[in-house]
Design a protein around this motif. Structure first.
Motif, mmCIF file in Angstrom:
data_model
loop_
_atom_site.group_PDB
_atom_site.id
_atom_site.type_symbol
_atom_site.label_atom_id
_atom_site.label_comp_id
_atom_site.label_asym_id
_atom_site.label_seq_id
_atom_site.Cartn_x
_atom_site.Cartn_y
_atom_site.Cartn_z
ATOM 1 N N THR A 66 0.844 -1.192 0.000
ATOM 2 C CA THR A 66 0.000 0.000 0.000
ATOM 3 C C THR A 66 0.884 1.250 0.000
ATOM 4 O O THR A 66 2.081 1.173 0.270
ATOM 5 N N TRP A 68 -0.151 3.909 1.862
ATOM 6 C CA TRP A 68 -0.592 4.666 3.028
ATOM 7 C C TRP A 68 -0.211 4.044 4.372
ATOM 8 O O TRP A 68 -0.297 4.708 5.410
ATOM 9 N N GLU A 71 2.846 5.807 6.588
ATOM 10 C CA GLU A 71 2.509 7.151 7.069
ATOM 11 C C GLU A 71 1.400 7.109 8.112
ATOM 12 O O GLU A 71 1.413 7.876 9.074
ATOM 13 N N THR A 72 0.458 6.209 7.934
ATOM 14 C CA THR A 72 -0.636 6.081 8.899
ATOM 15 C C THR A 72 -0.118 5.588 10.241
ATOM 16 O O THR A 72 -0.495 6.121 11.288
ATOM 17 N N TRP A 155 1.226 9.159 -1.482
ATOM 18 C CA TRP A 155 -0.083 9.335 -0.848
ATOM 19 C C TRP A 155 -0.294 10.798 -0.472
ATOM 20 O O TRP A 155 -1.394 11.315 -0.559
ATOM 21 N N ALA A 157 -0.378 12.537 2.393
ATOM 22 C CA ALA A 157 -1.373 12.799 3.445
ATOM 23 C C ALA A 157 -0.997 14.059 4.224
ATOM 24 O O ALA A 157 0.181 14.398 4.327
ATOM 25 N N THR A 159 -0.697 14.510 7.241
ATOM 26 C CA THR A 159 -0.348 14.126 8.617
ATOM 27 C C THR A 159 0.678 15.044 9.281
ATOM 28 O O THR A 159 0.572 15.249 10.496
#
Length: 192
Positions: A66, A68, A71-72, A155, A157, A159
């Motif tokens: 993936t 993501w 980072e998640t 991605w 994001a 964050t």
């Protein structure tokens, strides 16, 4: 004169705050709310572990990683670590050097608790001020438009901006928690 009748186990228990299992009474309502909120961040750590396990399976078994997962998990774990300071403060389980503290009388301990809480509130205020400047750079463009800072990865994001906002909010709450502690320690001193 200090009470020297405590056993070594009692001193060790007081030094580590093990066995309390609840917020310190002096932390008040805010401490109880922070304590209950800790379960959300504990679940975030578990979710991060599950995401990483899933990523290992997808990457090495199915050859389908993936964009993501990493980072998640960094965001979830980072948020939990930031919240951990506030959580430890409400439970009075932060690291402390007890070499002198344990030899103080109960009244002197309360005075030390008030002074320590006020100094920590001041230090947390400085960190909140610094975090505010990080947030303004992470959330606003030089023209004043709102644009959250992203990771710049595939991605991308937001964050980094979210964690900086969370650090700022947590530091403000930490200032408030230390002030509540200082007030309650000082108030408990009135009965002496």
């Amino acid at each position: 004169m200090a009470d020297h009748s405590r056993t070594r186990e009692e001193i060790d228990l007081a030094a580590t705050s093990e066995g309390i299992g609840a917020p310190a009474p002096e932390s008040g309502l805010m401490g109880r709310i922070v304590d209950k909120t800790g379960y959300v961040f504990a679940a975030g750590i578990v979710a991060a572990a599950v995401i990483l396990l899933m990523e290992v399976f997808l990457r090495y078994v199915l050859n389908s990683p993936t964009i993501w997962a990493h980072e998640t998990t960094v965001f979830l774990c980072g948020s939990a670590f930031v919240f951990g300071g506030l959580y430890c403060t409400c439970r009075d389980s932060h690291i402390r050097v007890v070499l002198i503290y344990d030899h103080l009388s109960p009244r002197a301990r309360r005075i030390a608790d008030v002074v320590i809480s006020l100094v920590c509130a001041l230090a947390s205020g400085f960190f909140a001020f610094a975090a505010y400047h990080m947030v303004t750079r992470a959330v606003f463009t030089p023209a004043g438009d709102i644009r959250l800072e992203t990771t710049g990865s595939a991605w991308s994001a937001p964050t980094p901006a979210l964690i900086k906002i969370f650090i700022f909010v947590t530091m403000v709450l930490l200032v408030l928690q230390f002030l509540i502690l200082a007030f309650n320690y000082a108030r408990s001193d009135q009965g002496d």
